[in-house]
Every structure is written in C-alpha cells, then in structure tokens.
Scaffold this motif. Structure first.
Motif, short mmCIF file in Angstrom:
data_model
loop_
_atom_site.label_atom_id
_atom_site.label_comp_id
_atom_site.label_asym_id
_atom_site.label_seq_id
_atom_site.Cartn_x
_atom_site.Cartn_y
_atom_site.Cartn_z
N ARG A 1 0.89 -1.16 0.00
CA ARG A 1 0.00 0.00 0.00
C ARG A 1 0.92 1.20 0.00
O ARG A 1 1.61 1.46 0.98
N LEU A 2 0.94 1.91 -1.13
CA LEU A 2 1.83 3.07 -1.25
C LEU A 2 1.12 4.27 -0.63
O LEU A 2 -0.03 4.56 -0.96
N VAL A 3 1.81 4.95 0.29
CA VAL A 3 1.22 6.10 0.96
C VAL A 3 1.98 7.35 0.53
O VAL A 3 3.20 7.42 0.65
N LEU B 1 -2.40 3.96 -2.20
CA LEU B 1 -2.65 3.29 -3.48
C LEU B 1 -2.18 1.84 -3.33
O LEU B 1 -1.03 1.60 -2.96
#
Lengths: 622, 298
Positions: B230-232, B240
């Motif tokens: 989970r890209l923050v 994302l």
C-alpha cells in the motif's frame, strides 16, 4: 478410488482461511513514497493493459486452494485401481482353510466365496486386458493354488480363461488349518520354473491366519494381499480329550474366544443323537475356558456343540468316538513272578492267566490279546503282542549279550506308547543283558552297555524284549513299573495301533486299522467315497478335510471316526491386515482385481507444480 | 542541525573547498560579462578592442609589441547573489539511508560554503509552508557574506523542516516575489510535482540563472519488486494498493525515465545546469560532480 487415511482430508480446512484472507483482501505492507504521481500512471497503465488483473488475483487464490486440496488428498493416501498390464505371471493363491469359511464377508457370503469372486475378477480383468489384442496375446499367464493344510496346484499356468474359471469354481471350504507358506513357496517355484527373469505377481486371497510367510523380496515375485473378514467374535472348541477315571469316561473340552468381549455360551453334549449333558461356559475375551463331562456312556459318537451362532460354524462342533471297553486277556508264561503279577493285577481290564513255562511250545495263544514270556522263549513266536522278560536266548532279531554289571540307563523312548508317563531316571540296574543292535530292532531303553528294552515289528503288532531280570533292579519299587504294564495292556487292547483317544483332527492323516483287509472304503461327511489300499494291517486316510463323522467300511464291518477342527489358530478368525513376509510388511489392499496403487506421490507433485504456476503467475505477466 | 552538519561533514567540506574553489570561481565569476568589468585589480584576460571601449583599458605595451589594440580585462569585484532554494515539501522527507531533504541540504551547504568563501552573497530560501501557512518553514533569513558566516548559513539550513504538501510552482512564485536581486538559484528538489518545468522557466524568465539539483531517493530510482504494498503519499497521505510485480516496476521506471529526460531536455535547451543525484551517494561526490559539471558547461 478409495482412501486409506480419511483423517488426512482435514487438511482441506486450510483452504477456508486462504479464501477468507482473499475475501478480506490480502494484508499489504505500507510503503511511504514521495509522491503517487508516477505510481498512479503505472496503475492506470497496468489496469488498462491487463483486463484480467482481477481474474489473476482470483486465479492466485484458486491455485493456492487447489494446492491445499491436492495436499489434503495426498495426505488421505488415495489408492486407485489400475488394470493389470500384460506379460506377467499371475498366481492366485486362495486360502481355503477353516477360518475362510467364516460367514462375515459382505452380502452374507463366506470369506472364501468373496475371495473366489475377487479371484475371478482378476481372471476376468486379465481377459479384458488381453481381448484388445486377441486371446492371450498380452502374454498374461495365470495359475491357481489352493492354500489349505497343504498347498495344491489347482490349475497350472495358462492363458485359458475358461480353465481358470473352472479351477476357481472347484475351490470349496475345507475345515483344515492354514499353511500359506507352502502355497507361496509353491507359487514362487512355479514362477521361477517359467524361466529366468520372469516377473511374477502373487495375489493372495486370505484372512492372514498363518504364522509366517516366506521371504519374497529379491525373488522377482510381487505379493498382493487381499484380506477378508470383518468380525472376530468367534467361539470355537480348540481342544478335546477323553480319559477314564474310576471306570467312568471323562471328556475334557476347551473353548477359546477370539473376540474382544466376554462370551457366555452353552456347551451341549450329545451321544447317539440324544442330549446327554450341558455346561454353561463364560469365556473371557481372547481367552479360554474348559469344561469336564463325566459319565457312563455307551460306545459311539459323542458330539460336543456350542449353542448360538458365530461367524465360523465348523469349530462349534467337535466329536469323539467312544470305543467299547474291551477286556485284555493276558497270558503270563512264568514259573511265578509276584512283581509282574501284582503290576498286572493293578491294571484294570487285564485278565491274567498264568501258565507254567514247561509246556510253552504247546501253548496256543489264541484267545489271548497279550503274551508275556518270563525268562522263556517259545519255539514259535505268537501272532499277537508279546513281551519277553529276560529272554535266555535270541528272540527273533533280538539277541541278548552276556550280562553286564551295573549298567546305567542313559535314555528311553518317551514317545513310544509303551513308555508313556514312564520315568526311568530313578531306576538302578544290578545287572542286565543288553541286546545286540540290529536294523530291525528299535531300542526303547538304552544303557551305557546297550539297549535293554527293544521293540520288534511283527506284522500288524509289536513284540518287546526286556533284557534284564526285574528282581535285579529297583524298578519294581518305582511308580513307573505298574505304569509300564498299564501301557502294555492298553497297547494290546488297541492291537498295536488305533485312533488315539478316538479324536481325529481335520487336515491330518488318520491311520485306520484294517487287519486282514486289502482295502477299505471311507465315506466322508459330504458323502464322498474314498477307496483305500491297506498295507500291513493299516490304511492311511488323508482327506480329512471336513468336520464330521467318517464311516469306514471294510470286511463287512462298518465303524466310524470323527474329525474335528480343534485348532486355536483357525478359531481365531481375526483378519490380519498386515502380513510379515521375511521381515517385510505386506499390507492388505482393497479386495478385487486390478492393481491398487497409492498415488499420493503424484498428488504432492501436482501440488508442487500448482504452487510453481502460482509463483510464476504472481511474479509475471503472461 | 548538529547531526546534519557534524564535525566530519565540516572537515570534508574544508577539503572540498580547497579543491573546488578555483572551478567555482571560474564558473561563477571569471567569465561573467558585466557592465562594470575592469574595476577590479586582478588581471583576468585580454580582449580585442572594439569601438566604444574605454581607452584607459587598452594595453599599450601590447599595442607596442603586437601593433593591435587589446583591452586588459580585470576580474569583477562585484558580489554575486547565490540563492540556495530547497524544496521543503514532505515529499523530500523520504529516503533510506539518507533522506532526500538531508542530502539536498548538505549539498547546498557545501555549495554555499564555496560561495561564501568566494565572498559571494548567499541566501537560503525554502519552498514550503511557513508558519503563517501552518508549516514550519521559517521566513527567508538575511543574505550572508564571508566564510566566517558559514555557521549561520548552516543554522539557516538546519532550521528548515520538510513538511506539508507544497507544489514547486507557488513556492517559486513566492521566492521570486521576495528576491529582488538577480543571481544564481540553486534549486534542490525531487521535481515530483505535476509540472516541474514551469517554475524553472519562471525563474529563468525573472532573470535568474537556475541550477537544478534533481534529488531522488534510491528506492525511487530502483524500487524493489515483490510483495503486495500500500503506497502512501508522503505529502497527501493518500494510499494506493499495488502488486509490486516486475511489470509494475518496469512501468514505474519508464515513467521516471520520461520525467528525467523531460527535465534534462529542457535544461539542455535553455542552458540550465542540471545534476541528478541519489540521496544515498556521498555528498562530496555530488558536490564535486556538480561543480565540475557546472564548470565544464561554460
């Protein structure tokens, strides 16, 4: 397909958490990035280019679940039936022993019937696999061996299905002990006889009631064991003995319980079809119980039977034949021998007539069953059992040597009926005249100087010679002395040989007295008639396959003997799932034709392959 | 502050300054055309006389020998305005083992030291939210001169915090509004903003000479494949989800390459100095490379 380890399927439950994890979406690790600017474009790009992206994630889940299911199935150890391949030598060894007649196979059949049906299926399978190429073109050859008390080839190697079918159909119940070892040895020998390097496969149809099996590994012969039977709760008569006590007949019966629960059954005694007595027996699980019947019964067949029903019927009945008690007339040719006379007097049924040895040559022993010559030798040997005490001259082949002083008794033939229960260990001899050893003499009592008691075969009876003066020993003071004379009288009554105790066991040959007859006829319980040639006053009958009363007809006289199973091993009808063959364990396969193969290895391989595909699917785009 | 510019940093900086001073000066001052050229005392070069030149600068000795008119050029004595403009948005607060923000400040400090040593006028400026905007970026401090003020320069740089979601363009606009003197603007940024070239163009249009330090973190240059992530976003906090498979990594690299080549193409076209650096590389290397690059360009 069937499963050997159902519990293994529990692993399939692991699939649930996997699905659950996917439903809850997979746990992602957070990763802080400077900006999503570029990544958004990447995602958009990926989604635009892979419409199956969503499907792909589901595919991963499906592959993982599939792998888990495959592993669970592998853990359950499935076996599949494969058709036999051709070119092999099959040996169908069918156990037809008593325990195989237990009726605990499916559909109320006996174990043997079920085994026969399965053996037939193997044969039919062979036929099916060959029919593609024409009869026998696959090179399959099959033979049928019957394993009962003895191994018997019912049908040699052949590809003729018809011959094999009819061979199997001849296999019937036989109430005899099991001998799988001989049958397997026979099968191996037959396979080896087909040539070097021939691959053989033995199908053993049995319940495993055999103590041991021969070594099979390295022989090129495979063993497939088809086990039968589902119950063990069987009660059977395993021992039967009769004796006399104070003029009354005693019958000792032992019943064994093979089951795992205590059994309470009535044991009935019938004589001549009439109920005589009964005992209630309580047999512990895996144990035995005995009962004693005592009575003053008439001669004839005594039948002992267990009430109630159990899988094996043939061991619920045992019979013995009571012979009419017969007095033994003993002719004692002696100037007077108080020790011997007292010993004979102590023997029941012995009617002793003493005559002076002066007219020994003129004596006619007819009318007597036994003659005892005390220190005298007749000119002509009597044609009936005779004992020579301290013979002064040679008696037939027994030639006494000069007297020796203080010989020590070394050994005696304990197995001879004459010396039954006779212990000579405490007997001391002052002097004896041992006999010169000869080929027609059987030494019964041996001292360090030679045999002092010998037996000589004389037609249908025996003569015995004792080379010592009983007064020159302490034997008359020992208990063995009167026992010796009791045995002597009993031997005379039998005429030198008869059915011991009147009890015969199935599967063992019986010596039938046939004095003066050239042949006798035996009618077995199922009505089959056998003609036997008699030799030396005896006829041997070996086909005691069935429990029941056998009639013997000869010389216008009819008499009978009874064969009973009396085999604890056969009455123990527990099915052995695993056999020990030369240290190797042979596990039972599911019954039926074809080859049973465990396929867990393939399943594990498939699971690994699925995992590999999953890995590739996870990392790569296709 | 102390951990950012520790004793080792300062020691290395001293060595660096010795190596770099000549280049820096050559680049920044010696060849600069200035209306006041010649007022200095240090000889720099000869130039053929052209009409309108001051007669007093003609080297008569050379005329006597060569029979041609040459002007003697002297080094400009005037100070140069050097702005250290650092992107102080939260996106710079990323990077392992060295944050981009720290790397950028170290490189700028080194360049600032060299500038101070050359008696230039150095001023620290930040693109970010100031206290009035709820951020922690302090208002731009006064310009500094002389190498003795280097400690103050470090204080100014150390007081900065990478914080908040700030676009480069409004930050540059704010900077332009404050800085009246034209000069060399050393812009240190990751340029991860929707249109990174527009603010650079505005700097040029305003008469400044930008020099771009494109600072990236190693994981931005080469993201590790594998795993579900989970890209923050460091600035916005938006997330994302992505499967970091080889395909995604390839796509990302393509995008980053496109951004880099757009920036470098623009810089080449407009004669703007550009240095792409990764926060994990030693800052001395970055500094020397940047100085050599700058010196070689003109």
């Amino acid at each position: 397909m069937s499963l050997l380890n159902l519990a293994g399927l529990a692993l399939a439950a692991v699939a649930l958490p996997i699905i659950l994890l996917y439903l809850l979406k997979m746990r992602r690790t957070d990763r802080r990035v400077s900006s999503l600017l570029l990544w958004r474009e990447v995602i958009a790009d990926l989604q635009a280019n892979t419409p199956f992206q969503r499907l792909r994630r589901n595919l991963l889940m499906l592959l993982q679940v599939l792998a888990v299911l495959l592993l669970a199935l592998a853990l359950a150890r499935p076996i599949v039936r494969l058709r036999e391949t051709g070119g092999r030598h099959l040996v169908l060894v069918v156990d037809t022993s008593a325990s195989m007649s237990a009726r605990d196979a499916p559909d109320g059949r006996s174990r043997l019937e079920a085994a026969r049906a399965d053996a037939l299926e193997v044969v039919e399978d062979m036929g099916r696999s060959t029919s593609w190429w024409g009869r026998g073109a696959s090179g399959d050859a099959c033979m049928v061996v019957e394993a009962a008390a003895e191994a018997r080839t019912v049908q040699g190697f052949t590809s003729d299905l018809h011959a094999l079918r009819s061979a199997l159909s001849t296999l019937g119940e036989r109430h005899v002990p099991t001998n799988l070892e001989d049958a397997l040895l026979l099968a191996m020998a037959a396979v080896r006889g087909r040539g070097e390097g021939v691959e053989g496969l033995v199908h053993l149809f049995s319940d495993g009631a055999s103590p041991r099996l021969p070594e099979l590994s390295g022989t090129g012969v495979g063993l497939r064991y088809h086990a039968y039977g589902s119950r063990a709760d069987n009660l059977g008569i395993v021992a039967l003995k009769s004796g006399e006590e104070r003029g009354r007949t005693q019958v000792l019966v032992t019943v064994a319980n093979a089951g795992d629960r205590e059994a309470r059954r009535f044991l009935n005694l019938h004589g001549g079809g009439v109920f005589l007595d009964a005992r209630e027996l309580s047999v512990p699980p895996g144990g035995r119980a005995s009962a004693v019947f005592e009575g003053d019964w008439e001669a004839g067949v005594l039948e002992l039977s267990l009430d109630g029903e159990d899988p094996l019927a043939c061991d619920d009945v045992a019979r013995l034949v009571l012979r009419a008690g017969r007095e033994v007339r003993v002719l004692l040719v002696s100037p007077g021998n108080p020790v011997v006379e007292r010993a004979l007097a102590a023997t029941p049924d012995a009617l002793v007539e003493r005559v002076d040895p002066a007219g020994v040559d003129a004596l006619d022993p007819a009318g007597h069953d036994l003659v005892i010559y005390d220190a005298v030798v007749p000119a002509r040997e009597p044609d009936r059992p005779a004992l020579y005490l301290d013979p002064p001259a040679a008696v037939g082949p027994a030639e006494p040597r000069p007297a020796v002083r203080s010989p020590a008794i070394l050994d005696w033939a304990r197995d001879h009926p004459l010396l039954r229960f006779v212990d000579l260990g405490d007997v001391h001899l002052a002097a004896a005249r041992p006999f010169v050893a000869g080929p027609r003499l059987r030494p019964l009592v041996t001292t360090d100087a030679g045999a002092v008691l010998v037996a000589m075969g004389r037609g249908d009876h025996e003569h015995w010679a004792l080379g010592l003066d009983v007064y020159g020993s302490d034997w008359p003071l020992r208990a063995s002395f009167p026992i010796f004379f009791k045995n002597l009288v009993a031997l005379a009554r039998r005429g030198g040989g008869d059915l011991p105790d009147g009890v015969a066991r199935t599967g063992r040959p019986v010596a039938l007295p046939a004095e003066g007859l050239a042949e006798v006829e035996v009618v077995s319980p199922d009505g089959t008639r056998y003609r036997l040639e008699a030799r030396d006053g005896q006829a041997y009958f070996g086909a005691t396959d069935l429990v029941g009363v056998y009639r013997v007809i000869g010389g216008g006289r009819t008499w009978s003997f009874a064969a009973s199973l009396l085999d604890a091993q056969e009455s123990d009808i527990r099915t052995r799932g695993v056999l020990e063959a030369g240290g190797r364990r042979v596990e039972a396969v599911a019954s039926g034709g074809g080859v049973n193969r465990e396929v867990w290895g393939w399943l594990v391989g498939a699971a690994l392959a699925v995992l590999a595909v999953e890995w590739v699917a996870f990392h790569r785009r296709w | 502050m102390r951990e950012l510019f520790d004793a080792g940093f300062l020691r290395r900086l001293e060595q660096l300054a010795l190596v770099s001073r000549r280049i820096f000066q050559g680049r920044l001052q010696g060849e600069r055309r200035s209306p006041r050229r010649g007022t200095g005392v240090e000889f720099a070069d000869f130039r053929p006389y052209t009409q309108g030149d001051d007669f007093r600068r003609i080297d008569w000795n050379a005329y006597a020998r060569l029979d041609d008119l040459y002007l003697r050029l002297f080094l400009e004595e005037e100070e140069l305005a050097v702005y250290l403009l650092v992107d102080a948005s939260a996106s710079m607060d990323v990077g392992e083992p060295v944050r981009k923000f720290d790397h950028a400040r170290r490189v700028l400090a080194a360049l600032g030291y060299v500038a101070l040593a050359g008696l230039e006028r150095v001023q620290v400026a930040a693109v970010g939210r100031g206290p009035e905007g709820g951020g922690r970026v302090p208002p731009p401090p006064l310009p500094l001169r002389n190498r003795h003020r280097f400690a103050t320069l470090l204080e100014h740089l150390g007081a900065l915090r990478a914080d908040g979601a700030v676009d480069l363009a409004p930050g540059v606009d704010a900077f332009l509004g404050r800085s009246r003197r034209r000069g060399l603007v050393l812009v240190a940024s990751d340029l991860l903003t929707p249109d990174p070239l527009a603010p650079l163009g505005r700097l040029r249009a305003a008469g400044h000479e930008p020099f771009v330090l494109h600072v990236l973190a190693p994981e931005e240059v080469d993201p590790a494949p594998g795993g579900e992530h989970r890209l923050v976003d460091a600035e916005t906090g938006l997330a994302l989800d992505i499967s970091m498979n080889a395909q995604a990594v390839r796509g990302y690299r393509r995008r980053l390459e496109a951004l880099s080549s757009a920036v470098s193409g623009w810089c080449r076209r407009h004669g703007v100095g550009l240095l792409r650096t990764v926060s994990s590389e030693p800052f001395e290397e970055t500094v020397l490379r940047s100085l050599r690059l700058a010196g070689a360009l003109r």
